[in-house]
Design a protein around this motif. Sequence first.
Motif, PDB file in Angstrom:
ATOM      1  N   VAL A  82     -12.869 -31.582  -0.171  1.00 46.99           N
ATOM      2  CA  VAL A  82     -13.388 -32.951  -0.285  1.00 46.99           C
ATOM      3  C   VAL A  82     -13.562 -33.570   1.096  1.00 46.99           C
ATOM      4  N   LEU A  83     -12.593 -33.392   1.973  1.00 46.67           N
ATOM      5  CA  LEU A  83     -12.707 -33.934   3.319  1.00 46.67           C
ATOM      6  C   LEU A  83     -13.877 -33.311   4.078  1.00 46.67           C
ATOM      7  N   TRP A  84     -14.083 -32.009   3.882  1.00 49.14           N
ATOM      8  CA  TRP A  84     -15.188 -31.324   4.554  1.00 49.14           C
ATOM      9  C   TRP A  84     -16.534 -31.850   4.072  1.00 49.14           C
ATOM     10  N   VAL A  85     -16.682 -31.970   2.758  1.00 53.52           N
ATOM     11  CA  VAL A  85     -17.939 -32.476   2.187  1.00 53.52           C
ATOM     12  C   VAL A  85     -18.189 -33.910   2.643  1.00 53.52           C
ATOM     13  N   ALA A  86     -17.124 -34.700   2.791  1.00 56.72           N
ATOM     14  CA  ALA A  86     -17.274 -36.095   3.213  1.00 56.72           C
ATOM     15  C   ALA A  86     -17.569 -36.232   4.703  1.00 56.72           C
ATOM     16  N   GLY A  87     -17.572 -35.124   5.439  1.00 61.36           N
ATOM     17  CA  GLY A  87     -17.920 -35.160   6.857  1.00 61.36           C
ATOM     18  C   GLY A  87     -16.751 -35.152   7.805  1.00 61.36           C
ATOM     19  N   PHE A  88     -15.528 -34.936   7.303  1.00 60.33           N
ATOM     20  CA  PHE A  88     -14.351 -34.908   8.166  1.00 60.33           C
ATOM     21  C   PHE A  88     -14.208 -33.525   8.792  1.00 60.33           C
ATOM     22  N   ARG A  89     -15.014 -33.257   9.812  1.00 61.38           N
ATOM     23  CA  ARG A  89     -14.904 -31.976  10.511  1.00 61.38           C
ATOM     24  C   ARG A  89     -15.291 -32.168  11.966  1.00 61.38           C
ATOM     25  N   ARG A  90     -14.567 -31.513  12.807  1.00 58.10           N
ATOM     26  CA  ARG A  90     -14.801 -31.607  14.250  1.00 58.10           C
ATOM     27  C   ARG A  90     -15.367 -30.297  14.748  1.00 58.10           C
ATOM     28  N   LEU A  91     -16.687 -30.254  14.855  1.00 64.30           N
ATOM     29  CA  LEU A  91     -17.330 -29.054  15.383  1.00 64.30           C
ATOM     30  C   LEU A  91     -17.544 -29.153  16.889  1.00 64.30           C
ATOM     31  N   ASP A  92     -17.378 -30.365  17.413  1.00 63.03           N
ATOM     32  CA  ASP A  92     -17.611 -30.550  18.847  1.00 63.03           C
ATOM     33  C   ASP A  92     -16.483 -29.958  19.690  1.00 63.03           C
ATOM     34  N   THR A  93     -15.444 -29.461  19.087  1.00 61.98           N
ATOM     35  CA  THR A  93     -14.373 -28.837  19.870  1.00 61.98           C
ATOM     36  C   THR A  93     -14.778 -27.471  20.391  1.00 61.98           C
ATOM     37  N   ASP A  94     -15.821 -26.931  19.819  1.00 64.19           N
ATOM     38  CA  ASP A  94     -16.325 -25.633  20.255  1.00 64.19           C
ATOM     39  C   ASP A  94     -17.843 -25.740  20.338  1.00 64.19           C
TER      40      ASP A  94
END
Length: 361
Positions: A183-195
């Motif tokens: 649910v958090l992933w679908v809602a946009g809670f992801r940090r891809l800018d770390t890589d």
Amino acid sequence: MRINIESGALPTPAFYLLNGLAAIIAGFGLLANSPAVVIGAMLVAMLIGPISGIALAIIDARFALLKKSLLTLFSGGVLIYAIGMILGLLYPEQSQSQEIIARTAPNTMDVMVALAGGTAGAYATISRNLSVAVVGVAVATALVPPLTASGILLANGKYDLALGALILTLTNILAIQFTNALVLWVAGFRRLDTDAAEDEKVKDSKWQQSLLFIRRNAVSLVLLIGISIYLTLNFQQKLKQQSYEAAVNKIVKQSIANQPNYVVSISYDVADKTPKKSPTDTSKPYLIRVLLQGLTPPKYSDIQSMEQKIIALSKARFPSRPQAKLQVRFVPEQVIETTPITKDDVKLDEASLSQIKESNK
């Protein structure tokens, strides 16, 4: 929202105090066989916080938060388990209440409940219009009671039952954590800018983002799938056994349909001491104990016919199981009436029969 989730994953004194109180209330509810008390105990439980912290740490790829959340969840679980063991030592006679036994045989339905509860908890966490505390009660209901029940059973030497309750707890934790992460992933809670390199690969591809989510949650997903397969097979075996027992019950009832007897109980067990066919034979028959009560003892031929039908049924349903053996116990029943309709309805001596005839005149 990230700050709220991270603060909920902290091992604060309030976290241990409330979870300890929840375990005490739930434990007494389990021992007293009171579902209302068990549900009421969840109003003070605080287990959704570290599970949500684990989910956020996994999708954000933050090892420090993951370590802290796991430590909080583990220490809280140990506290609840220890309280369960203490209650089990104090009240051993109530250690196998219906509420406790109900949490020792997990199946796929428990996985579905945990998945739904985890989804609701995560959605309430990110929604400004819903209270996460209310959903946290439903999530805690799937965690604190089985964990407490496992401690109670372990303290009384019921290792198999304690393991079943512990498996139920671990299943619920995995299911709730995975649905939280989803649910958090679908809602946009992801940090891809770390890589940066990873960000370039996945920013324009939903498929690649999905693969990234699966990769980050691989451990939880593999464990959840493995436990789900085990519980599914276990559940199917349980349903098969229930169907078999219903068929045996039908055979027994049909065999005594024309007799003034009735079935009191039927139990299924493996015989401990039976004659061996040979010195190397270590198999034990599958013993079916039938308790009958009535006026007329069943004939040997009736029991033999009943056993043959059950053996044929057992071979068809469970080919690898040891041969079934029927053991019938008959309890004679004596009907006493002041004015019996026939002599067969009551067992009296001649003097008593004479007195009844005189009184009827």
